[in-house]
Design an enzyme around this catalytic site. Structure first.
Site, PDB file in Angstrom:
ATOM      1  N   LYS A 180      45.187  32.680  30.135  1.00 13.80           N
ATOM      2  CA  LYS A 180      46.615  33.006  30.201  1.00 13.80           C
ATOM      3  C   LYS A 180      47.011  33.275  31.654  1.00 13.80           C
ATOM      4  O   LYS A 180      46.543  34.244  32.240  1.00 13.80           O
ATOM      5  CB  LYS A 180      46.931  34.256  29.358  1.00 13.80           C
ATOM      6  CG  LYS A 180      48.434  34.429  29.177  1.00 13.80           C
ATOM      7  CD  LYS A 180      48.867  35.876  29.044  1.00 13.80           C
ATOM      8  CE  LYS A 180      49.219  36.528  30.335  1.00 13.80           C
ATOM      9  NZ  LYS A 180      50.377  36.003  31.066  1.00 13.80           N
ATOM     10  N   GLU A 255      38.838  42.550  37.956  1.00 15.23           N
ATOM     11  CA  GLU A 255      39.146  42.453  39.392  1.00 15.23           C
ATOM     12  C   GLU A 255      40.523  43.067  39.563  1.00 15.23           C
ATOM     13  O   GLU A 255      41.531  42.433  39.247  1.00 15.23           O
ATOM     14  CB  GLU A 255      39.162  40.990  39.851  1.00 15.23           C
ATOM     15  CG  GLU A 255      37.854  40.263  39.671  1.00 15.23           C
ATOM     16  CD  GLU A 255      36.839  40.599  40.749  1.00 15.23           C
ATOM     17  OE1 GLU A 255      37.219  41.207  41.768  1.00 15.23           O
ATOM     18  OE2 GLU A 255      35.664  40.273  40.562  1.00 15.23           O
ATOM     19  N   CYS A 289      45.242  41.283  47.155  1.00 14.88           N
ATOM     20  CA  CYS A 289      44.490  42.476  46.713  1.00 14.88           C
ATOM     21  C   CYS A 289      43.599  42.996  47.827  1.00 14.88           C
ATOM     22  O   CYS A 289      43.303  44.183  47.880  1.00 14.88           O
ATOM     23  CB  CYS A 289      43.664  42.138  45.478  1.00 14.88           C
ATOM     24  SG  CYS A 289      42.596  40.709  45.739  1.00 14.88           S
ATOM     25  N   GLU A 390      49.305  50.410  46.396  1.00 17.43           N
ATOM     26  CA  GLU A 390      49.287  49.091  47.038  1.00 17.43           C
ATOM     27  C   GLU A 390      50.704  48.745  47.461  1.00 17.43           C
ATOM     28  O   GLU A 390      51.616  48.793  46.633  1.00 17.43           O
ATOM     29  CB  GLU A 390      48.862  48.054  45.995  1.00 17.43           C
ATOM     30  CG  GLU A 390      47.440  47.635  46.054  1.00 17.43           C
ATOM     31  CD  GLU A 390      47.157  46.529  45.043  1.00 17.43           C
ATOM     32  OE1 GLU A 390      47.545  46.679  43.870  1.00 17.43           O
ATOM     33  OE2 GLU A 390      46.543  45.539  45.430  1.00 17.43           O
TER      34      GLU A 390
HETATM   35  P1  NAP Z   1      49.592  42.460  36.398  1.00 18.22           P
HETATM   36  O1  NAP Z   1      50.960  42.903  36.180  1.00 18.22           O
HETATM   37  O2  NAP Z   1      48.474  43.338  36.005  1.00 18.22           O
HETATM   38  O3  NAP Z   1      49.461  41.050  35.662  1.00 18.22           O
HETATM   39  C1  NAP Z   1      48.267  40.317  35.676  1.00 18.22           C
HETATM   40  C2  NAP Z   1      48.185  39.467  34.426  1.00 18.22           C
HETATM   41  O4  NAP Z   1      48.129  40.316  33.284  1.00 18.22           O
HETATM   42  C3  NAP Z   1      49.388  38.555  34.219  1.00 18.22           C
HETATM   43  O5  NAP Z   1      48.942  37.346  33.664  1.00 18.22           O
HETATM   44  C4  NAP Z   1      50.214  39.334  33.214  1.00 18.22           C
HETATM   45  O6  NAP Z   1      51.071  38.517  32.435  1.00 18.22           O
HETATM   46  C5  NAP Z   1      49.105  39.908  32.352  1.00 18.22           C
HETATM   47  N1  NAP Z   1      49.499  41.052  31.525  1.00 18.22           N
HETATM   48  C6  NAP Z   1      50.407  42.001  31.778  1.00 18.22           C
HETATM   49  N2  NAP Z   1      50.479  42.874  30.737  1.00 18.22           N
HETATM   50  C7  NAP Z   1      49.577  42.447  29.813  1.00 18.22           C
HETATM   51  C8  NAP Z   1      49.183  42.898  28.521  1.00 18.22           C
HETATM   52  N3  NAP Z   1      49.718  43.978  27.959  1.00 18.22           N
HETATM   53  N4  NAP Z   1      48.234  42.212  27.859  1.00 18.22           N
HETATM   54  C9  NAP Z   1      47.680  41.108  28.395  1.00 18.22           C
HETATM   55  N5  NAP Z   1      48.024  40.622  29.604  1.00 18.22           N
HETATM   56  C10 NAP Z   1      48.950  41.287  30.321  1.00 18.22           C
HETATM   57  O7  NAP Z   1      49.306  42.106  37.939  1.00 18.22           O
HETATM   58  P2  NAP Z   1      50.165  41.177  38.892  1.00 18.22           P
HETATM   59  O8  NAP Z   1      51.355  41.923  39.316  1.00 18.22           O
HETATM   60  O9  NAP Z   1      50.328  39.822  38.294  1.00 18.22           O
HETATM   61  O10 NAP Z   1      49.135  40.974  40.100  1.00 18.22           O
HETATM   62  C11 NAP Z   1      49.040  41.854  41.163  1.00 18.22           C
HETATM   63  C12 NAP Z   1      47.836  42.758  41.007  1.00 18.22           C
HETATM   64  O11 NAP Z   1      46.638  41.975  40.901  1.00 18.22           O
HETATM   65  C13 NAP Z   1      47.629  43.627  42.210  1.00 18.22           C
HETATM   66  O12 NAP Z   1      47.320  44.920  41.817  1.00 18.22           O
HETATM   67  C14 NAP Z   1      46.434  42.979  42.920  1.00 18.22           C
HETATM   68  O13 NAP Z   1      45.720  43.858  43.732  1.00 18.22           O
HETATM   69  C15 NAP Z   1      45.646  42.500  41.777  1.00 18.22           C
HETATM   70  N6  NAP Z   1      44.711  41.452  42.202  1.00 18.22           N
HETATM   71  C16 NAP Z   1      43.384  41.771  42.260  1.00 18.22           C
HETATM   72  C17 NAP Z   1      42.482  40.829  42.697  1.00 18.22           C
HETATM   73  C18 NAP Z   1      41.019  41.157  42.766  1.00 18.22           C
HETATM   74  O14 NAP Z   1      40.231  40.236  42.857  1.00 18.22           O
HETATM   75  N7  NAP Z   1      40.618  42.402  42.701  1.00 18.22           N
HETATM   76  C19 NAP Z   1      42.926  39.563  43.066  1.00 18.22           C
HETATM   77  C20 NAP Z   1      44.297  39.284  43.000  1.00 18.22           C
HETATM   78  C21 NAP Z   1      45.177  40.246  42.564  1.00 18.22           C
HETATM   79  P3  NAP Z   1      52.655  38.366  32.805  1.00 18.22           P
HETATM   80  O15 NAP Z   1      52.723  37.822  34.176  1.00 18.22           O
HETATM   81  O16 NAP Z   1      53.119  37.408  31.771  1.00 18.22           O
HETATM   82  O17 NAP Z   1      53.230  39.735  32.687  1.00 18.22           O
END
Ligand code: NAP
Length: 488
Positions: A180, A255, A289, A390
């Protein structure tokens, strides 16, 4: 390709080898964050579509797992060949939908190809072992087995490479997958899905479902056929998924968010350090990230670092990422801009000094996009929200320190531990400090951490598990013990 009545291309999900719309027939609209122009209609799937995808992945698993690793490698190399051939086309979709400059998107494509090729080969070396047995007449043998059907949920900020960081090791190991993508970058994922179709992978080996996150996530968590959840995204959602996965004791790889410290000691090579820190800070408009969230500068070089970074930020060309010369694109959407505005206002209110930027980009070219100006703040107090959260935007926050012990304590004083960076020409100090930093990765006079060959991941609230490297394959393998009676 089908078009909407308004002339917008309609993208399709990949379920059981077929490109399909959502069962509900609903769609959402993907837009270009640089100008707000709609790019495509995206199927808005829900639990029913996710269930079909899990059915397909579960049905495909036994045959895929029983292929030799060498045959699976051939399939993955074929996907890599197609991706290399279509590199420019896919990179442009990444720029158009996520916003990063084309050169950064090209880098993402390279990491995608590298991941496919490296894991294709690494899975051929997933050796088991014969264990010296204390019991006469028995032999102990271990074999590496694929985990099973895996659910992958990815974020928008690295929308192409993140697919392959998960799918390449999983498929190479013999797992099948339901993936997804983030809603904001679903078009990139569905473009990639087409490449898998072109590579003629067996039906159901990989499935892409777009749409309602909670409904799709819930199927992945509650269907007992899904044996592992691999998630990249915020710590908040990661925690939610770990809780959900606990019910069926599913394996998880997480991650999650970072809050990286960058430490500039007075004995660093300032020219090299400044180039590296500026590149890291404004990479993907700060939406990384591993981005530089807290920049700690030793007192004696503080003013010079602030001056140089301010000058750099002030002359950056910001705009649509495919325009020549643009080095920074828009943020992913207006919510992201508003969050950065809040954090900057909070820091200034607590006493930080604004050196450059500090507002949305002004001018006609920026009116319809979600642009925020490259920003430098100095004398940021530790009480500012951006110290603990962040920033995920193009804001360099500078903090002052005096001693090595003090800065190690400051750097470790957050619940996150993904990456850290330090700059010094004193190698004793470099090793000493690197060993004390509580992070999964440390850059020493270097800010580029990623490679298909290297384990990427965090400690503390930045996650569990590693992506890339030999460790990345382990995430998709179980060890099976066989005890064998030998007569005579
Ligand atoms: P996010 O809001 O956590 O969303 C990530 C994914 O989770 C999206 O596909 C989102 O779908 C999905 N999601 C949200 N709520 C969910 C639920 N209740 N059940 C299942 N899936 C759900 O994060 P983001 O804003 O996209 O990304 C930014 C974050 O990612 C930052 O904190 C960054 O640091 C972190 N990140 C970490 C790494 C690493 O390797 N450590 C790498 C890249 C990014 P929708 O988009 O449809 O809401």
């Amino acid at each position: 390709m089908t078009m909407t009545p308004q002339g917008l291309p309609v993208a399709a999900m990949l379920i059981n080898g077929r490109l399909v719309p959502a069962l509900s027939g609903e769609t959402s609209i993907s837009i270009n964050p640089a100008d707000g122009i709609p790019l495509a209609a995206i199927p808005y799937g829900d639990d029913r579509d996710a269930k079909l995808a899990v059915d397909a992945a579960a049905a495909a698993f036994p045959a895929w797992a029983s292929l030799s690793a060498a045959v699976r490698a051939k399939y993955l190399h074929r996907v890599a060949d197609i991706l290399e051939h279509r590199r420019d086309e896919v990179a442009l979709v990444v720029t158009n939908e996520e916003g990063k400059p084309l050169r950064e998107a090209q880098g993402e494509l390279q990491l995608s190809v590298d991941s496919l090729r490296w894991f294709a080969e690494e899975a051929r070396r997933a050796y088991g072992s014969w264990i010296p047995d204390p019991v006469p007449g028995r032999r102990l043998l271990t074999q590496r087995m694929p985990v099973g059907v895996c659910g992958a949920i990815i974020p928008w900020n690295v929308p192409c490479a993140m697919i392959f960081r998960k799918a390449a090791p999983a498929l190479a190991a013999g797992c099948t997958m339901v993936l997804k993508p983030a809603e904001a970058t679903s078009l990139v994922a569905l473009k990639v899905a087409e490449l898998f179709v072109e590579a003629a992978l067996p039906d159901g080996v990989i499935n892409f479902v777009t749409g309602k996150a909670s409904a799709i996530g819930n199927v992945l968590l509650t269907d007992p056929r899904v044996r592992k959840i691999s998630f990249t995204g915020s710590t908040e959602v990661g925690r939610l998924l770990m809780r959900g996965a606990a019910d069926q004791i599913k394996r998880t790889s997480m991650e999650l968010g970072g809050n990286a410290p960058v430490i500039l000691f007075e004995d660093c090579n300032l020219d090299a350090a400044m180039a590296a820190v500026a590149a890291l800070k404004f990479l993907n408009a700060g939406q990384a990230c591993i981005g530089a969230n807290r920049i700690y500068v030793q007192s004696s070089i503080y003013d010079e670092v602030a001056r140089r970074l301010t000058e750099h930020a002030g002359r950056m060309k910001v705009g649509y990422g495919a325009e020549p010369g643009v080095v920074m694109g828009p943020l992913v959407d207006m919510n992201a801009v508003e969050k950065v505005e809040e954090l900057v206002a909070n820091a200034i209110q607590k006493g930080a000094k604004l050196r450059v930027g500090g507002s949305r980009m002004q001018g006609e070219a920026y009116e319809k996009g979600s642009f925020y100006a490259p920003t430098v703040l100095t004398e940021v107090p530790q009480t500012a929200r951006m110290h603990d959260e962040e920033i995920f935007g193009p804001v360099a926050a500078l903090y002052r320190f005096e001693t090595e012990d003090e800065v190690v304590e400051l750097a470790n004083n957050v619940p996150y531990g993904l990456s850290a960076y330090l700059f010094t020409e004193n190698m004793d100090r470099a090793i000493r400090v690197a060993e004390r930093l509580e992070t999964g990765m440390v850059g020493i006079n270097e800010t580029r951490l990623g490679a298909a060959e290297a384990p990427f991941g965090g400690v503390k609230m930045s996650g569990i598990g590693r992506e890339g490297g030999r460790e990345g394959l382990e995430e998709y393998l179980e060890t099976k013990l066989m005890a064998i009676r030998v007569r005579g």
